[in-house]
Design an enzyme around this catalytic site. Sequence first.
Site, short mmCIF file in Angstrom:
data_model
loop_
_atom_site.label_atom_id
_atom_site.label_comp_id
_atom_site.label_asym_id
_atom_site.label_seq_id
_atom_site.Cartn_x
_atom_site.Cartn_y
_atom_site.Cartn_z
N ALA A 329 0.84 -1.21 0.00
CA ALA A 329 0.00 0.00 0.00
C ALA A 329 0.87 1.25 0.00
O ALA A 329 1.97 1.26 -0.55
CB ALA A 329 -0.98 -0.05 1.16
N SER A 330 0.41 2.27 0.68
CA SER A 330 1.07 3.58 0.56
C SER A 330 2.46 3.62 1.17
O SER A 330 3.21 4.57 0.97
CB SER A 330 0.21 4.64 1.22
N THR A 331 2.83 2.59 1.96
CA THR A 331 4.16 2.60 2.55
C THR A 331 5.23 2.58 1.48
O THR A 331 6.40 2.86 1.75
CB THR A 331 4.37 1.36 3.46
N ILE A 332 4.82 2.27 0.26
CA ILE A 332 5.78 2.16 -0.82
C ILE A 332 5.99 3.50 -1.53
O ILE A 332 6.90 3.65 -2.33
CB ILE A 332 5.25 1.07 -1.80
N LYS A 333 5.11 4.44 -1.20
CA LYS A 333 5.15 5.72 -1.92
C LYS A 333 6.51 6.43 -1.85
O LYS A 333 6.97 6.98 -2.87
CB LYS A 333 4.01 6.64 -1.47
#
Lengths: 625, 371
Positions: A329-333
């Site tokens: 999820a957004s932790t990869i942004k």
Amino acid sequence: MSRKRVAIRDHSAEANLFARRAFFSFIIVTIAVLILFINLYHLQVEQHELYQTKSNLNRIKLQPIAPNRGLIYDRHGRLLATNKPIFNLEVIPEKVKNIEDTVDELQTLIGFSDEDKASFFKEMKRQRRFKSIPLKTNLDETALATFSVNQHRFPGVSIEARLKRYYPYKGVLTHALGYVGKINKRDLMKLTEEGLEEQYKATRDIGKNGVERYYEKVLHGKVGAEEVEVNNRGRVVRRLSTTPPVPGKDIYLTLDVELQQIAQKALKGLRGAVVVMDPKDGGILALYSNPSYDPNLFVHGISSRDYKKLQSIDRPLINRATQGRYPPASTIKPLMGLLGLESGLVTEKTTIFDPGFYQIPGSTHKYRDWKPWGHGKVDIYRSIEESCDTYFYDLAYRLGIDRISEFMTGFGFGEKTGIDIKEENSGIMPSKGWKRARFGKPWYPGETTSVGIGQSYWTTTPIQLATAITALVNRGVYYPPHLLRNFQVGEQKQPYVIEEKPPIQLKKNRHWDIILSAMHTTVSKQTGSAHKAFKGAVYDSAGKTGTAQVVTIGQDEKYDAEKIDERKRDNAMYVGFAPYDDPRIVVVIALENAGGGGSQAAPIARQVMDYYFGSSVGVRHALSR
Amino acid sequence: MHYPDKKKTPADWLSTFHIDWPLMLALLSLMSISLVVVYSASGQDMGLMNRQAVRLGVALFVCFAVAQIPPLVYRRLSVPVYLISIMLLVAVLVVGHVGKGAQRWLDIGFIKFQPSEILKMVLPMTVAWYISRQPMPPRLIHIAAGFAITLVPTLLIFKQPDFGTSLLIASSGIFVLFLAGMSWRLIGFFGCLSIPLGAILWFYLLRDYQKQRVLTFLNPESDPLGSGYHIIQSKIAIGSGGLEGKGWLMGTQSQLEFLPERHTDFIFSVFSEEFGLIGIGLLLAIYMFIIGRGLLIAARSQHPFTKLLAGSLTLTFFVYFFVNIGMVSGLLPVVGVPLPLVSYGGTSMVTLMAGFGILNAIATNKKIYNR
């Protein structure tokens, strides 16, 4: 000489004939005895050594002596796995007059199950009559006392002390430590393949999971031997000599048992994992998976009822920290942003307008932002701070899947991290090639869009995330994660050799700073998605939240946590590190079906960091700021 | 033949017992060795030792008693006893007691005995009686008759089946014929005949277990845990004894019971393991002395019957120990012959000592006959 019926006998001729025959016989006898003697000389003198050896092989047998298993400590020297003496009630059948009556009497005296009784008789049939066979293992103190008082009534029955593995922290470290269990057929086959079966001749247990399994060879030690003289039935007549076993090496882990306990407390009632890693060397400070279970159950052979419990829908046997596959999820942004900067498709100054959704050029399909009304005008900083989806939909679409896949693989996604436990999953880093191989279908550009926010086919394990974030905070220096800190070799501690991989090189080092600073403001700025969770912290941390959809939400449907099945709710994710300017810990939280990353996962990361910087080690650091 | 006016010397006094003292001393030394080795081989079993001591006592008594009877009495008795023995052998085959898979024992209420043991003495007596009636060397017809006398009990005992004893009995008969001067040509002829006879023996007469023994003898390693086990363990015991032996009660092969039949047929292996080649040299010297002494007694005696009987008994004794030592050291197949006067076991001990009683009688009665 006369041939008549009644002959006149020539006695002296007859006596001569007899004497010659007797003498001839004596010569023959002498030769025969000489042959016997020569043959015996051959056996006793010429072949003496051969037969001496054979005679010794007959009578001298080596009896293996099990080495004591190495102990396991945490980084502060707290004992995590030890060998505890347990007391078994054992019987030597040969020395017991009436075995059935004796066992029945013991059963009424000590009280053990019919199952124990049955397995005793089964074992008895297999063993020699002079071998000691356990009737009841792990006697409690009452049973010990009861038997001791009555021992005189039971000749041939005795209490034997044996060492058993014991994990004093029970469920706190299960998934990292693993456990030992009885050597089974498969273990034996493997040992035989490796030529180690001799080493395990006297050992009953072997590491089945976790560190116990990975460092089996170090922990096991070397088997000892006792040279004994046996008779033709294998009974030991006397002891000749002893080669003592070499105990296994003690090992020190990078784990901090108190952090594990904090993680356990924080994850109570949840399914998920906590990974805490030291970015300076890749050492794992905490590796906790919930739900957990007591590894001691497996040491004595788990009962089928207990085992059934572990088969529950919550799957406690899975090590979620290394085997749990979660969409990042957004932790990869932050990493997506880094790739954006590197590719030149965006710069520090690039802004986009977010209306609350994204549409691939020429398509009407709307990829929705988590904020229905949109973030408005966002740059790379804000897109990370506020976790703007639209920014990354667009970026990913423009990057294309192969570029993303290649870059992310460099941070370890889609591959095992090589942590020193064997229960690890590689997760999935999707690419065109991967999809074709897996599904036999081409990659659709729309799928790239969701990859931009860490969804679609992309799955990672918490340990992968921690490793990738470590590489990020180290500005490209990459350490494979490890649990081992050092071996005890004699009086010396032999440290774990850190395997440094070639660092990740960027075109501009400034790109690291941009991304790390955006993660910093995610926590420090009022509008940052993790701000609330870290409000008032005494340390300066950075991080990124993530909320992963587990089920696809329809085009115009609204996600309502209260209305949908608990198992279909969002996964909450958080990656973080602290202190910002000189990171000492990287924390990864993954919670299944818990809700939002900012509201659910980040507070747990805060508890971990609070403990770390509040504890004696951390206080100094906090004060120095 | 002594002088009444002269005082009796100790030697004269001893001679009145009809004992040939050199022979007797050799026999007594064998018996002492027997006690020493049986004690070790039985694992210091005192009950067994007592029984063995009683047997030695009985055997010595029998020997002494038999020695007092003039040899010509045996000559007279040989034919009737031979015939009775043959009948008993038939009886054994019909109603005999089965022990270890073979019918050897006859149970006559208060005592069980093996008629074949009587034949060990009676057969050479009978053949000697028959041959000595004729001038020597005997004619072909007499040799054929001698063979027939030998063959009947041999076959009956072989039927029991007891290969070891039938071998001993057959050789005792043949030794009489040989000593009587059977022509070399005939010996050569029988030697050639033995090849087809051996084939017949193998294919029609030998039992499976006997064949198995022979096969095992040829290649003991083929069945190391089965019938080859005995001979392999025996060779290990002997070979590991070395020159000086492991010492009394120190033989690991015997004390730890790797060696089977330790106090009976394989007692020589125990002896060899504990006393080594030096002990063996001594033992073989005693045996050789007995053979030499026996043949000397035979040659010195005056009557053809006593010559033949003494010679045959002596040579049969040789066959006894040669077969036993040969089999335990792997030179011969295992045929179940004890080591004479050393192995534990009553019957053969008594029979052998009775035979030596006869030898003593012959040695001390040589001047009784008139030509």
